[in-house]
Scaffold this motif. Structure first.
Motif, PDB file in Angstrom:
ATOM      1  N   VAL A 190      58.590  53.645  42.947  1.00  9.93           N
ATOM      2  CA  VAL A 190      57.993  54.508  43.968  1.00  9.93           C
ATOM      3  C   VAL A 190      56.763  55.219  43.414  1.00  9.93           C
ATOM      4  O   VAL A 190      56.819  55.841  42.351  1.00  9.93           O
ATOM      5  N   ASP A 191      55.647  55.097  44.140  1.00 13.57           N
ATOM      6  CA  ASP A 191      54.405  55.720  43.686  1.00 13.57           C
ATOM      7  C   ASP A 191      53.566  56.146  44.890  1.00 13.57           C
ATOM      8  O   ASP A 191      54.028  56.087  46.032  1.00 13.57           O
ATOM      9  N   LYS A 192      52.360  56.558  44.643  1.00 16.52           N
ATOM     10  CA  LYS A 192      51.406  56.863  45.728  1.00 16.52           C
ATOM     11  C   LYS A 192      50.092  56.208  45.321  1.00 16.52           C
ATOM     12  O   LYS A 192      49.058  56.863  45.157  1.00 16.52           O
ATOM     13  N   SER A 199      49.186  56.910  39.823  1.00 12.10           N
ATOM     14  CA  SER A 199      50.071  55.946  40.482  1.00 12.10           C
ATOM     15  C   SER A 199      49.544  54.520  40.369  1.00 12.10           C
ATOM     16  O   SER A 199      50.322  53.570  40.289  1.00 12.10           O
ATOM     17  N   ARG A 200      48.214  54.383  40.374  1.00 14.44           N
ATOM     18  CA  ARG A 200      47.661  53.029  40.234  1.00 14.44           C
ATOM     19  C   ARG A 200      47.961  52.473  38.842  1.00 14.44           C
ATOM     20  O   ARG A 200      48.299  51.314  38.679  1.00 14.44           O
ATOM     21  N   LEU A 201      47.874  53.351  37.841  1.00 18.02           N
ATOM     22  CA  LEU A 201      48.250  52.923  36.485  1.00 18.02           C
ATOM     23  C   LEU A 201      49.750  52.617  36.442  1.00 18.02           C
ATOM     24  O   LEU A 201      50.184  51.617  35.861  1.00 18.02           O
ATOM     25  N   TRP A 202      50.527  53.470  37.058  1.00 15.13           N
ATOM     26  CA  TRP A 202      51.984  53.285  37.127  1.00 15.13           C
ATOM     27  C   TRP A 202      52.308  51.889  37.649  1.00 15.13           C
ATOM     28  O   TRP A 202      53.077  51.143  37.048  1.00 15.13           O
ATOM     29  N   ARG A 203      51.689  51.527  38.751  1.00 13.70           N
ATOM     30  CA  ARG A 203      51.985  50.249  39.391  1.00 13.70           C
ATOM     31  C   ARG A 203      51.600  49.074  38.481  1.00 13.70           C
ATOM     32  O   ARG A 203      52.332  48.088  38.365  1.00 13.70           O
ATOM     33  N   GLN A 204      50.446  49.226  37.818  1.00 13.97           N
ATOM     34  CA  GLN A 204      49.997  48.178  36.897  1.00 13.97           C
ATOM     35  C   GLN A 204      51.003  47.965  35.769  1.00 13.97           C
ATOM     36  O   GLN A 204      51.370  46.838  35.447  1.00 13.97           O
ATOM     37  N   VAL A 205      51.441  49.072  35.192  1.00 14.19           N
ATOM     38  CA  VAL A 205      52.385  48.980  34.076  1.00 14.19           C
ATOM     39  C   VAL A 205      53.704  48.370  34.551  1.00 14.19           C
ATOM     40  O   VAL A 205      54.307  47.535  33.866  1.00 14.19           O
ATOM     41  N   VAL A 206      54.143  48.749  35.736  1.00 11.11           N
ATOM     42  CA  VAL A 206      55.388  48.193  36.278  1.00 11.11           C
ATOM     43  C   VAL A 206      55.270  46.670  36.403  1.00 11.11           C
ATOM     44  O   VAL A 206      56.180  45.936  36.006  1.00 11.11           O
ATOM     45  N   VAL A 207      54.149  46.218  36.921  1.00 10.06           N
ATOM     46  CA  VAL A 207      53.951  44.774  37.088  1.00 10.06           C
ATOM     47  C   VAL A 207      53.984  44.075  35.726  1.00 10.06           C
ATOM     48  O   VAL A 207      54.618  43.033  35.562  1.00 10.06           O
ATOM     49  N   SER A 210      57.514  43.957  34.421  1.00 11.87           N
ATOM     50  CA  SER A 210      58.406  43.128  35.248  1.00 11.87           C
ATOM     51  C   SER A 210      58.466  41.679  34.741  1.00 11.87           C
ATOM     52  O   SER A 210      59.428  40.969  35.004  1.00 11.87           O
ATOM     53  N   LYS A 211      57.456  41.262  33.978  1.00 14.97           N
ATOM     54  CA  LYS A 211      57.452  39.901  33.422  1.00 14.97           C
ATOM     55  C   LYS A 211      58.655  39.676  32.503  1.00 14.97           C
ATOM     56  O   LYS A 211      59.138  38.559  32.362  1.00 14.97           O
ATOM     57  N   ASP A 212      59.126  40.766  31.874  1.00 14.18           N
ATOM     58  CA  ASP A 212      60.295  40.647  30.995  1.00 14.18           C
ATOM     59  C   ASP A 212      61.606  40.667  31.781  1.00 14.18           C
ATOM     60  O   ASP A 212      62.676  40.545  31.189  1.00 14.18           O
ATOM     61  N   TYR A 213      61.513  40.894  33.074  1.00 15.16           N
ATOM     62  CA  TYR A 213      62.736  41.008  33.874  1.00 15.16           C
ATOM     63  C   TYR A 213      62.668  40.121  35.121  1.00 15.16           C
ATOM     64  O   TYR A 213      62.721  40.615  36.247  1.00 15.16           O
ATOM     65  N   PRO A 214      62.563  38.824  34.920  1.00 17.10           N
ATOM     66  CA  PRO A 214      62.433  37.921  36.073  1.00 17.10           C
ATOM     67  C   PRO A 214      63.677  37.920  36.961  1.00 17.10           C
ATOM     68  O   PRO A 214      63.609  37.512  38.127  1.00 17.10           O
ATOM     69  N   ASP A 215      64.800  38.383  36.412  1.00 13.90           N
ATOM     70  CA  ASP A 215      66.046  38.394  37.184  1.00 13.90           C
ATOM     71  C   ASP A 215      66.141  39.597  38.133  1.00 13.90           C
ATOM     72  O   ASP A 215      67.057  39.678  38.937  1.00 13.90           O
ATOM     73  N   ILE A 216      65.206  40.530  38.024  1.00 14.68           N
ATOM     74  CA  ILE A 216      65.273  41.736  38.867  1.00 14.68           C
ATOM     75  C   ILE A 216      64.297  41.615  40.039  1.00 14.68           C
ATOM     76  O   ILE A 216      63.120  41.301  39.850  1.00 14.68           O
ATOM     77  N   ALA A 217      64.792  41.884  41.234  1.00 17.05           N
ATOM     78  CA  ALA A 217      63.917  41.891  42.420  1.00 17.05           C
ATOM     79  C   ALA A 217      63.187  43.222  42.465  1.00 17.05           C
ATOM     80  O   ALA A 217      63.799  44.274  42.642  1.00 17.05           O
ATOM     81  N   LEU A 218      61.872  43.148  42.275  1.00 18.63           N
ATOM     82  CA  LEU A 218      61.063  44.367  42.199  1.00 18.63           C
ATOM     83  C   LEU A 218      60.311  44.597  43.503  1.00 18.63           C
ATOM     84  O   LEU A 218      59.765  43.676  44.103  1.00 18.63           O
ATOM     85  N   GLU A 219      60.280  45.858  43.904  1.00 14.87           N
ATOM     86  CA  GLU A 219      59.538  46.224  45.110  1.00 14.87           C
ATOM     87  C   GLU A 219      58.748  47.497  44.816  1.00 14.87           C
ATOM     88  O   GLU A 219      59.279  48.428  44.212  1.00 14.87           O
ATOM     89  N   HIS A 220      57.477  47.529  45.236  1.00 10.05           N
ATOM     90  CA  HIS A 220      56.687  48.763  45.126  1.00 10.05           C
ATOM     91  C   HIS A 220      56.710  49.447  46.485  1.00 10.05           C
ATOM     92  O   HIS A 220      56.386  48.820  47.492  1.00 10.05           O
ATOM     93  N   VAL A 239      68.302  50.644  42.770  1.00 12.34           N
ATOM     94  CA  VAL A 239      67.740  51.550  41.756  1.00 12.34           C
ATOM     95  C   VAL A 239      66.321  51.947  42.163  1.00 12.34           C
ATOM     96  O   VAL A 239      65.517  51.088  42.531  1.00 12.34           O
ATOM     97  N   ILE A 240      66.041  53.231  42.088  1.00  9.54           N
ATOM     98  CA  ILE A 240      64.682  53.748  42.316  1.00  9.54           C
ATOM     99  C   ILE A 240      64.174  54.283  40.985  1.00  9.54           C
ATOM    100  O   ILE A 240      64.914  54.969  40.275  1.00  9.54           O
ATOM    101  N   VAL A 241      62.925  53.986  40.654  1.00  5.78           N
ATOM    102  CA  VAL A 241      62.319  54.635  39.491  1.00  5.78           C
ATOM    103  C   VAL A 241      61.015  55.270  39.943  1.00  5.78           C
ATOM    104  O   VAL A 241      60.214  54.654  40.656  1.00  5.78           O
ATOM    105  N   THR A 242      60.813  56.543  39.555  1.00  7.00           N
ATOM    106  CA  THR A 242      59.621  57.234  40.030  1.00  7.00           C
ATOM    107  C   THR A 242      59.223  58.384  39.108  1.00  7.00           C
ATOM    108  O   THR A 242      59.963  58.748  38.197  1.00  7.00           O
ATOM    109  N   GLU A 243      58.043  58.933  39.365  1.00 12.91           N
ATOM    110  CA  GLU A 243      57.541  59.996  38.489  1.00 12.91           C
ATOM    111  C   GLU A 243      58.217  61.334  38.817  1.00 12.91           C
ATOM    112  O   GLU A 243      58.951  61.455  39.783  1.00 12.91           O
ATOM    113  N   ASN A 244      57.909  62.321  38.008  1.00 15.40           N
ATOM    114  CA  ASN A 244      58.639  63.591  38.015  1.00 15.40           C
ATOM    115  C   ASN A 244      58.729  64.296  39.373  1.00 15.40           C
ATOM    116  O   ASN A 244      59.831  64.530  39.895  1.00 15.40           O
TER     117      ASN A 244
END
Ligand code: IPM
Ligand code: MG
Length: 365
Positions: A190-192, A199-207, A210-220, A239-244
């Motif tokens: 979850v970002d903005k 948040s744009r950096l957040w999304r980039q890092v998540v992507v 995610s290459k190390d976790y091909p078994d996980i369905a990722l959604e932004h 599971v939700i992961v987000t900033e403070n």
């Protein structure tokens, strides 16, 4: 036999009452499974301001650092609510989080079937909800600099800064992927990103990760959309992961699903939790100090009791013991015992202490 050292900071309001029940349950576990648990009681919050002029003294922080885990009740109350005060209560909590490097805040929201009728939402919407919200806890607006109030020729200004490094993002996002792996394998980041650079950096890092976790369905998902989906179709969320700050707001919203704040535990960890390994942590119920009901034996201790189960799971690697607590809580609820906040017709109303006694007795049975 294993031995563990816990610092207990019960804090203010109902904190000491619910912590007593958490300790009671820990003692029952220690007895049943032959562990030794040592408790070191220390002050935090308003009670510490009254005594030492600071919500968290360096001595207490040092003791917390050395402990295997910290159990915290709640801090705050109207007495310490002055926005212009030199020492703020919240600073104690924030210093503890930062001082122990607790970057990963885990807030599970599980709706128990027998309480699905207890929320303001329709039972069919909340029944079966089982999600884990992971909130970044030592960065973002809470800690970014500059952070100050000042006066210019045109008047007063206040500034907070939302800043994240790629390392800070990467480590929390990994916690998200790892936990999703042991659950339903769905991660919502979850970002903005349509507005915020961090948040744009957040999304980039998540992507990238995610290459190390091909078994996980990722959604932004954008945080505003997430707020909507949390009450529209919460069952679909794993599971939700987000900033403070986003995590702070979304977890208050998510807590409504469970019927009562008195049911929800949390863990703040200094590393990635994984089965069989131990990570340092601070454990606290998500509710506050509830000063209006303090000292009356009516607060719900279940959040703290479930918090203690998380401590056993993540900081002591005692999964069987953690499950034993969770099953004991379910058994007490299934027999119709309720504290006031989750009371409904035909159920048996009991107090804080009685709920703790009951859960402890079920463990020792
Ligand atoms: C929480 C609380 C704290 C936070 C406050 C008391 C500083 O709301 O733990 O969610 O904002 O982190
Ligand atoms: Mg909050």
């Amino acid at each position: 036999m294993s031995e563990f050292n816990i610092v207990v900071t019960a804090g203010d309001g109902i904190g000491p009452e619910v912590v007593d029940e958490g300790v009671k349950v820990l003692d029952a576990i220690a007895r049943k499974f032959d562990h030794k648990i040592n408790y070191d009681y220390q002050l935090i919050g308003g009670i510490s301001i009254d005594k030492y002029g600071s919500a968290l003294t360096p001595e207490v922080l040092k003791k917390c650092r050395k402990a295997d885990a910290v159990l915290l009740g709640a801090v705050g109350g109207p007495r310490w609510d002055n926005p212009n005060a030199a020492t703020r209560l919240e600073d104690g909590l924030l210093a503890l989080r930062k001082g122990l490097a607790l970057y990963a805040n885990l807030r599970p929201v599980k709706v128990l079937d027998m309480l699905a009728n207890h929320t303001t939402l329709k039972a069919e919407v909340v029944k079966g909800v089982d999600m884990m919200v992971i909130r970044e806890l030592t960065g973002g607006l809470y800690f970014g600099r500059p952070k100050r109030r000042y006066t210019t020729s045109k008047g007063r200004r206040g500034v907070d800064t939302m800043a994240y490094s790629e390392q800070e993002i990467a480590r929390i996002v990994k916690v998200g992927f790892e936990l999703a792996r042991n659950r339903r394998k769905k991660l919502m980041s979850v970002d903005k990103a349509n507005v915020l650079e961090s948040s744009r950096l957040w999304r980039q890092v998540v992507v990238e990760i995610s290459k190390d976790y091909p078994d996980i369905a990722l959604e932004h998902v954008l945080v505003d959309t997430c707020a909507m989906r949390l009450i529209q179709n919460p069952k679909a969320i794993d599971v939700i992961v987000t900033e403070n700050t986003f995590g702070d707001i979304l977890t208050d919203e998510a807590s409504v699903l469970a019927g009562s704040m008195g049911m929800l535990p949390s863990a703040s960890l200094a590393g990635i939790p994984s089965p069989g390994s131990r990570v340092n942590g601070l454990y606290e119920p998500i509710h506050g100090s509830a000063p209006t009901i303090a000292g009356q034996n009516i607060a719900n201790p279940i959040a703290t009791i479930l918090t203690v189960a998380m401590m056993l799971r993540y900081s002591f690697a005692l999964e069987r013991e953690a499950k034993t607590i969770e099953e004991a809580v379910l058994a007490a609820l299934n027999e119709g015992y309720r504290t006031q906040d989750i009371m409904s017709e035909g159920m048996k109303k009991i107090g804080t202490k009685e709920m703790g006694d009951l859960v402890a007795a079920k463990i020792l049975r």
